[in-house]
Design a protein around this motif. Structure first.
Motif, PDB file in Angstrom:
ATOM      1  N   ILE A   1       0.839  -1.272   0.035  1.00  0.00           N
ATOM      2  CA  ILE A   1      -0.127   0.004   0.022  1.00  0.00           C
ATOM      3  C   ILE A   1       1.004   1.232  -0.170  1.00  0.00           C
ATOM      4  CG2 ILE A   1      -1.777   1.269   1.278  1.00  0.00           C
ATOM      5  CD1 ILE A   1      -2.885  -1.158   0.291  1.00  0.00           C
ATOM      6  N   ILE A   2       0.455   2.165  -0.758  1.00  0.00           N
ATOM      7  CA  ILE A   2       1.182   3.305  -0.731  1.00  0.00           C
ATOM      8  C   ILE A   2       0.272   4.551  -0.358  1.00  0.00           C
ATOM      9  CG2 ILE A   2       2.611   5.112  -2.250  1.00  0.00           C
ATOM     10  CD1 ILE A   2       3.153   2.908  -4.050  1.00  0.00           C
ATOM     11  N   GLU A   3       0.506   5.080   0.943  1.00  0.00           N
ATOM     12  CA  GLU A   3      -0.442   6.162   1.339  1.00  0.00           C
ATOM     13  C   GLU A   3      -1.569   5.773   2.098  1.00  0.00           C
ATOM     14  OE1 GLU A   3       1.426   8.282   1.713  1.00  0.00           O
ATOM     15  OE2 GLU A   3       1.597   9.923   0.083  1.00  0.00           O
ATOM     16  N   THR A   4      -1.948   6.252   3.088  1.00  0.00           N
ATOM     17  CA  THR A   4      -3.164   6.095   3.830  1.00  0.00           C
ATOM     18  C   THR A   4      -3.891   7.458   3.783  1.00  0.00           C
ATOM     19  OG1 THR A   4      -2.423   6.879   5.969  1.00  0.00           O
ATOM     20  CG2 THR A   4      -2.498   4.319   5.444  1.00  0.00           C
TER      21      THR A   4
ATOM     22  N   PHE B   1      -1.365  -8.193   3.581  1.00  0.00           N
ATOM     23  CA  PHE B   1      -0.730  -6.845   3.337  1.00  0.00           C
ATOM     24  C   PHE B   1       0.779  -7.031   4.106  1.00  0.00           C
ATOM     25  CE2 PHE B   1      -5.190  -6.064   3.018  1.00  0.00           C
ATOM     26  CZ  PHE B   1      -5.130  -5.041   2.089  1.00  0.00           C
ATOM     27  N   LYS B   2       1.901  -6.756   3.178  1.00  0.00           N
ATOM     28  CA  LYS B   2       3.379  -6.857   3.424  1.00  0.00           C
ATOM     29  C   LYS B   2       3.737  -5.458   3.752  1.00  0.00           C
ATOM     30  CE  LYS B   2       7.345  -8.777   3.612  1.00  0.00           C
ATOM     31  NZ  LYS B   2       7.472  -9.976   4.557  1.00  0.00           N
ATOM     32  N   TYR B   3       3.578  -4.381   3.061  1.00  0.00           N
ATOM     33  CA  TYR B   3       4.258  -3.062   3.338  1.00  0.00           C
ATOM     34  C   TYR B   3       3.235  -1.960   3.044  1.00  0.00           C
ATOM     35  CZ  TYR B   3       8.752  -5.055   2.862  1.00  0.00           C
ATOM     36  OH  TYR B   3       9.956  -6.164   3.027  1.00  0.00           O
ATOM     37  N   LEU B   4       3.303  -1.186   3.888  1.00  0.00           N
ATOM     38  CA  LEU B   4       2.628   0.313   3.739  1.00  0.00           C
ATOM     39  C   LEU B   4       3.721   1.211   3.696  1.00  0.00           C
ATOM     40  CD1 LEU B   4       0.540   2.604   3.986  1.00  0.00           C
ATOM     41  CD2 LEU B   4       0.535   2.232   6.470  1.00  0.00           C
TER      42      LEU B   4
ATOM     43  N   ALA C   1      -1.753  -1.811  10.667  1.00  0.00           N
ATOM     44  CA  ALA C   1      -0.487  -1.973  11.426  1.00  0.00           C
ATOM     45  C   ALA C   1      -0.039  -3.333  11.552  1.00  0.00           C
ATOM     46  CB  ALA C   1      -1.177  -1.749  12.904  1.00  0.00           C
ATOM     47  N   ASP C   2      -0.786  -4.244  10.831  1.00  0.00           N
ATOM     48  CA  ASP C   2      -0.378  -5.626  10.631  1.00  0.00           C
ATOM     49  C   ASP C   2       0.636  -5.732   9.563  1.00  0.00           C
ATOM     50  OD1 ASP C   2      -2.509  -5.037   8.666  1.00  0.00           O
ATOM     51  OD2 ASP C   2      -2.773  -6.888   8.213  1.00  0.00           O
ATOM     52  N   ALA C   3       1.139  -4.754   8.722  1.00  0.00           N
ATOM     53  CA  ALA C   3       1.990  -4.616   7.667  1.00  0.00           C
ATOM     54  C   ALA C   3       3.179  -3.907   8.011  1.00  0.00           C
ATOM     55  CB  ALA C   3       1.318  -3.770   6.524  1.00  0.00           C
ATOM     56  N   THR C   4       4.417  -4.140   7.374  1.00  0.00           N
ATOM     57  CA  THR C   4       5.433  -3.309   7.865  1.00  0.00           C
ATOM     58  C   THR C   4       5.424  -2.109   7.318  1.00  0.00           C
ATOM     59  OG1 THR C   4       6.815  -5.340   7.909  1.00  0.00           O
ATOM     60  CG2 THR C   4       7.934  -3.335   7.708  1.00  0.00           C
TER      61      THR C   4
ATOM     62  N   VAL D   1      -4.747   5.983  17.375  1.00  0.00           N
ATOM     63  CA  VAL D   1      -3.356   5.597  17.677  1.00  0.00           C
ATOM     64  C   VAL D   1      -2.288   5.970  16.582  1.00  0.00           C
ATOM     65  CG1 VAL D   1      -1.733   3.534  18.567  1.00  0.00           C
ATOM     66  CG2 VAL D   1      -4.088   3.560  19.068  1.00  0.00           C
ATOM     67  N   PRO D   2      -1.447   6.730  16.910  1.00  0.00           N
ATOM     68  CA  PRO D   2      -0.443   7.240  16.012  1.00  0.00           C
ATOM     69  C   PRO D   2       0.451   6.101  15.721  1.00  0.00           C
ATOM     70  CG  PRO D   2      -0.256   8.821  17.545  1.00  0.00           C
ATOM     71  CD  PRO D   2      -1.159   7.766  18.158  1.00  0.00           C
ATOM     72  N   THR D   3       0.329   5.408  14.400  1.00  0.00           N
ATOM     73  CA  THR D   3       1.218   4.159  14.030  1.00  0.00           C
ATOM     74  C   THR D   3       2.461   4.700  13.218  1.00  0.00           C
ATOM     75  OG1 THR D   3      -0.789   3.166  14.197  1.00  0.00           O
ATOM     76  CG2 THR D   3       1.066   1.880  13.170  1.00  0.00           C
ATOM     77  N   PHE D   4       3.467   4.412  13.659  1.00  0.00           N
ATOM     78  CA  PHE D   4       4.634   4.920  13.091  1.00  0.00           C
ATOM     79  C   PHE D   4       5.517   4.096  12.228  1.00  0.00           C
ATOM     80  CE2 PHE D   4       4.095   7.540  16.713  1.00  0.00           C
ATOM     81  CZ  PHE D   4       4.130   8.826  16.396  1.00  0.00           C
ATOM     82  N   PRO D   5       6.095   4.336  11.301  1.00  0.00           N
ATOM     83  CA  PRO D   5       6.956   3.539  10.551  1.00  0.00           C
ATOM     84  C   PRO D   5       8.004   2.660  11.292  1.00  0.00           C
ATOM     85  CG  PRO D   5       7.007   5.701   9.448  1.00  0.00           C
ATOM     86  CD  PRO D   5       6.390   5.727  10.714  1.00  0.00           C
TER      87      PRO D   5
END
Length: 188
Positions: free
Chosen positions: A39-42, A65-68, A85-88, A158-162
């Motif tokens: 995924i690219i962007e939210t 889902f592998k990556y955001l 949040a389940d993706a990296t 919940v801020p979800t950080f890289p």
């Protein structure tokens, strides 16, 4: 749910999804690869991202889902991170600090106050606009997004950080697709 969800297939492996018709929202790009969905962007709205995620799962008939990838830290590109949040989550090394400034502590308080002000302004402007005008529809969608954003930022956000950061570049080998990420300077 008041705003329409749109998707556009660019190919059998690339899907773009967004909500709304008149107001610009973030286009979420989904890539179906051998090693999972990227995924690219939210979006600004978690509820929009939940709807978009479900549509991506349906369109690709998979849920892995592998990556955001966050292209930058702005709230309208990162508030929906917790939906994935389940993706990296991958981003430039500057993104976590920028997110902290906008989505935690005093920065979050300022965001909430900003959306309260936008809501009041857009409600007034919608009332003054001709009912079938572009302005009316723009402000109508803006009111919906502002109300939703206010609720979501104040309840369960919940801020979800890289968790994976890069400096100048990074390569993601997805088996049948290679993603090359580059920092080119600036925010956008």
């Amino acid at each position: 749910d008041e705003l329409p969800l749109h998707t556009k297939r660019m190919s059998d492996r690339v899907l773009i999804a967004w909500v709304g018709d008149a107001m610009q929202t973030i286009d979420v790009v989904a890539l179906s690869t051998a090693r999972g969905i990227v995924i690219i962007e939210t979006n600004l709205s978690r509820s929009a991202d939940v709807r978009i995620r479900r549509e991506i799962e349906k369109e690709f008939a998979r849920k892995d889902f592998k990556y955001l990838i966050n292209t930058h830290f702005h709230h309208d590109h990162t508030c929906g991170n917790q939906v994935y949040a389940d993706a990296t989550i991958v981003a430039h090394k500057s993104v976590p600090e920028g997110m902290k400034g906008e989505l935690t502590g005093e920065g979050l308080v300022k965001q909430i106050e900003k959306f309260k002000g936008l809501l009041t302004d857009w409600e007034e402007r919608q009332k003054k606009a001709a009912p079938d005008s572009r302005d009316y529809h723009f402000f109508r969608e803006g009111v919906i997004l502002a109300k939703t954003t206010l609720v979501e930022l104040q309840d369960g956000f919940v801020p979800t950080f890289p968790s994976v950061l890069f400096d100048k570049s990074m390569i993601l080998d997805m088996g049948d697709m290679t993603l090359e990420l580059y920092a080119v300077g600036g925010t956008h």
